[in-house]
Design a protein around this motif. Structure first.
Motif, PDB file in Angstrom:
ATOM      1  N   GLU A 137     128.704 -12.712  27.325  1.00 35.78           N
ATOM      2  CA  GLU A 137     129.514 -12.092  28.377  1.00 35.78           C
ATOM      3  C   GLU A 137     128.647 -11.380  29.410  1.00 35.78           C
ATOM      4  O   GLU A 137     128.920 -11.438  30.610  1.00 35.78           O
ATOM      5  N   LEU A 138     127.594 -10.715  28.950  1.00 40.33           N
ATOM      6  CA  LEU A 138     126.674 -10.038  29.868  1.00 40.33           C
ATOM      7  C   LEU A 138     126.002 -11.046  30.797  1.00 40.33           C
ATOM      8  O   LEU A 138     125.950 -10.846  32.017  1.00 40.33           O
ATOM      9  N   ILE A 139     125.504 -12.125  30.227  1.00 35.29           N
ATOM     10  CA  ILE A 139     124.815 -13.133  31.033  1.00 35.29           C
ATOM     11  C   ILE A 139     125.765 -13.763  32.042  1.00 35.29           C
ATOM     12  O   ILE A 139     125.412 -13.918  33.218  1.00 35.29           O
ATOM     13  N   ILE A 140     126.966 -14.099  31.613  1.00 41.75           N
ATOM     14  CA  ILE A 140     127.944 -14.659  32.547  1.00 41.75           C
ATOM     15  C   ILE A 140     128.232 -13.666  33.667  1.00 41.75           C
ATOM     16  O   ILE A 140     128.307 -14.038  34.845  1.00 41.75           O
ATOM     17  N   GLU A 190     127.221 -12.114  39.870  1.00 40.73           N
ATOM     18  CA  GLU A 190     126.886 -11.102  40.872  1.00 40.73           C
ATOM     19  C   GLU A 190     126.917 -11.775  42.248  1.00 40.73           C
ATOM     20  O   GLU A 190     126.494 -12.923  42.385  1.00 40.73           O
ATOM     21  N   PRO A 191     127.390 -11.061  43.261  1.00 34.28           N
ATOM     22  CA  PRO A 191     127.568 -11.700  44.568  1.00 34.28           C
ATOM     23  C   PRO A 191     126.264 -12.073  45.276  1.00 34.28           C
ATOM     24  O   PRO A 191     126.257 -12.989  46.093  1.00 34.28           O
ATOM     25  N   THR A 192     125.168 -11.369  44.969  1.00 32.34           N
ATOM     26  CA  THR A 192     123.899 -11.680  45.639  1.00 32.34           C
ATOM     27  C   THR A 192     122.761 -11.695  44.628  1.00 32.34           C
ATOM     28  O   THR A 192     122.849 -11.101  43.559  1.00 32.34           O
ATOM     29  N   ASP A 193     121.685 -12.366  45.011  1.00 31.96           N
ATOM     30  CA  ASP A 193     120.476 -12.356  44.184  1.00 31.96           C
ATOM     31  C   ASP A 193     119.984 -10.928  43.994  1.00 31.96           C
ATOM     32  O   ASP A 193     119.584 -10.536  42.895  1.00 31.96           O
ATOM     33  N   MET A 232     125.210 -19.457  50.347  1.00 32.51           N
ATOM     34  CA  MET A 232     126.590 -19.034  50.143  1.00 32.51           C
ATOM     35  C   MET A 232     127.561 -20.185  50.406  1.00 32.51           C
ATOM     36  O   MET A 232     128.705 -20.137  49.992  1.00 32.51           O
ATOM     37  N   ASP A 233     127.100 -21.225  51.110  1.00 29.98           N
ATOM     38  CA  ASP A 233     127.938 -22.393  51.349  1.00 29.98           C
ATOM     39  C   ASP A 233     127.962 -23.320  50.139  1.00 29.98           C
ATOM     40  O   ASP A 233     128.736 -24.256  50.099  1.00 29.98           O
ATOM     41  N   ARG A 234     127.111 -23.066  49.172  1.00 29.37           N
ATOM     42  CA  ARG A 234     127.064 -23.891  47.960  1.00 29.37           C
ATOM     43  C   ARG A 234     128.307 -23.662  47.124  1.00 29.37           C
ATOM     44  O   ARG A 234     128.982 -22.650  47.243  1.00 29.37           O
ATOM     45  N   SER A 235     128.556 -24.585  46.242  1.00 29.80           N
ATOM     46  CA  SER A 235     129.718 -24.453  45.362  1.00 29.80           C
ATOM     47  C   SER A 235     129.470 -23.322  44.363  1.00 29.80           C
ATOM     48  O   SER A 235     128.322 -22.951  44.106  1.00 29.80           O
ATOM     49  N   PRO A 236     130.538 -22.791  43.790  1.00 32.57           N
ATOM     50  CA  PRO A 236     130.363 -21.747  42.764  1.00 32.57           C
ATOM     51  C   PRO A 236     129.499 -22.244  41.600  1.00 32.57           C
ATOM     52  O   PRO A 236     128.707 -21.478  41.054  1.00 32.57           O
ATOM     53  N   ASP A 237     129.630 -23.508  41.232  1.00 28.57           N
ATOM     54  CA  ASP A 237     128.803 -24.058  40.150  1.00 28.57           C
ATOM     55  C   ASP A 237     127.327 -24.048  40.525  1.00 28.57           C
ATOM     56  O   ASP A 237     126.479 -23.661  39.723  1.00 28.57           O
ATOM     57  N   GLU A 238     127.016 -24.460  41.747  1.00 29.02           N
ATOM     58  CA  GLU A 238     125.619 -24.472  42.186  1.00 29.02           C
ATOM     59  C   GLU A 238     125.043 -23.056  42.229  1.00 29.02           C
ATOM     60  O   GLU A 238     123.905 -22.837  41.818  1.00 29.02           O
ATOM     61  N   ARG A 239     125.845 -22.105  42.719  1.00 29.18           N
ATOM     62  CA  ARG A 239     125.362 -20.714  42.755  1.00 29.18           C
ATOM     63  C   ARG A 239     125.138 -20.176  41.344  1.00 29.18           C
ATOM     64  O   ARG A 239     124.166 -19.470  41.083  1.00 29.18           O
ATOM     65  N   GLN A 240     126.040 -20.513  40.418  1.00 31.43           N
ATOM     66  CA  GLN A 240     125.886 -20.024  39.048  1.00 31.43           C
ATOM     67  C   GLN A 240     124.677 -20.674  38.376  1.00 31.43           C
ATOM     68  O   GLN A 240     123.932 -19.993  37.657  1.00 31.43           O
TER      69      GLN A 240
END
Length: 189
Positions: free
Chosen positions: A63-66, A71-74, A152-160
């Motif tokens: 849960e911590l890692i997820i 987090e919204p930014t690096d 930020m234009d990347r998909s949520p999967d790519e950002r994760q």
């Protein structure tokens, strides 16, 4: 498709970075077979000293890692990780080693799971729309290329997936630095 290519690229990048930072790499399937244990009442990651982690510890770390990957930014993620590792690595006795082993093992499991889920969603979504032409890089007032909002234009999967790679690199670096194995005496040279 683009998501699969991005995933493959991230895997290759992760492998190269891990080799350079850690000196070795344990792929998720090797961890799964040798250190992830399931019994009728417990799921645990076996640390190197054979004291098992509890299901609660593994679940809490998952849960911590997820939460870190969301987090919204690096910058905000990296700040949280530094604070977390500073606190955990300052604990006495074997707690820092146990924490880093648990974090590392669960990070590999989470990474594998997130990657599998992203791949499945990409397959279900079908082929991506045709690629747009690249936008030209705009120069800012300091004659440096302006940062594109591309990440930020990347998909949520790519950002994760990126966040997981970034976490791997950052946490390996923090652990090596705390052990004095990065540079001389824990400092970069």
């Amino acid at each position: 498709n683009d998501t699969m290519m991005m995933t493959t690229t991230l895997r290759c990048l992760l492998f190269a970075v891990l080799i350079s930072i850690a000196g070795s790499f344990t792929p998720p399937h090797a961890i799964s077979s040798s250190r992830i244990c399931v019994s009728s009442s417990r799921l645990y990651v076996a640390p190197s000293d054979d004291n098992e982690f509890t299901t609660e510890e593994v679940t809490a770390m998952d849960e911590l890692i997820i939460s870190l990957t969301r987090e919204p930014t690096d910058e905000s993620r990296r700040t949280r990780v530094v604070a977390l590792f500073s606190e955990e690595l300052a604990k006495p006795n074997g707690a820092p080693k146990r924490f880093t082993e648990l974090f590392d093992s669960v990070l590999m499991i989470v990474g594998d799971r997130v990657q599998t889920e992203a791949r499945q969603r990409a397959l279900e979504a079908g082929p991506p729309p045709p690629a747009k032409e690249e936008e030209p890089v705009v120069e800012d007032s300091d004659d440096k290329p302006a940062a594109k909002a591309g990440f930020m234009d990347r998909s949520p999967d790519e950002r994760q997936l990126w966040a997981l790679v970034d976490l791997m690199v950052q946490t390996k670096t923090l652990a090596k630095k705390s052990e004095g194995k990065l540079g001389t005496g824990g400092a970069f040279n």
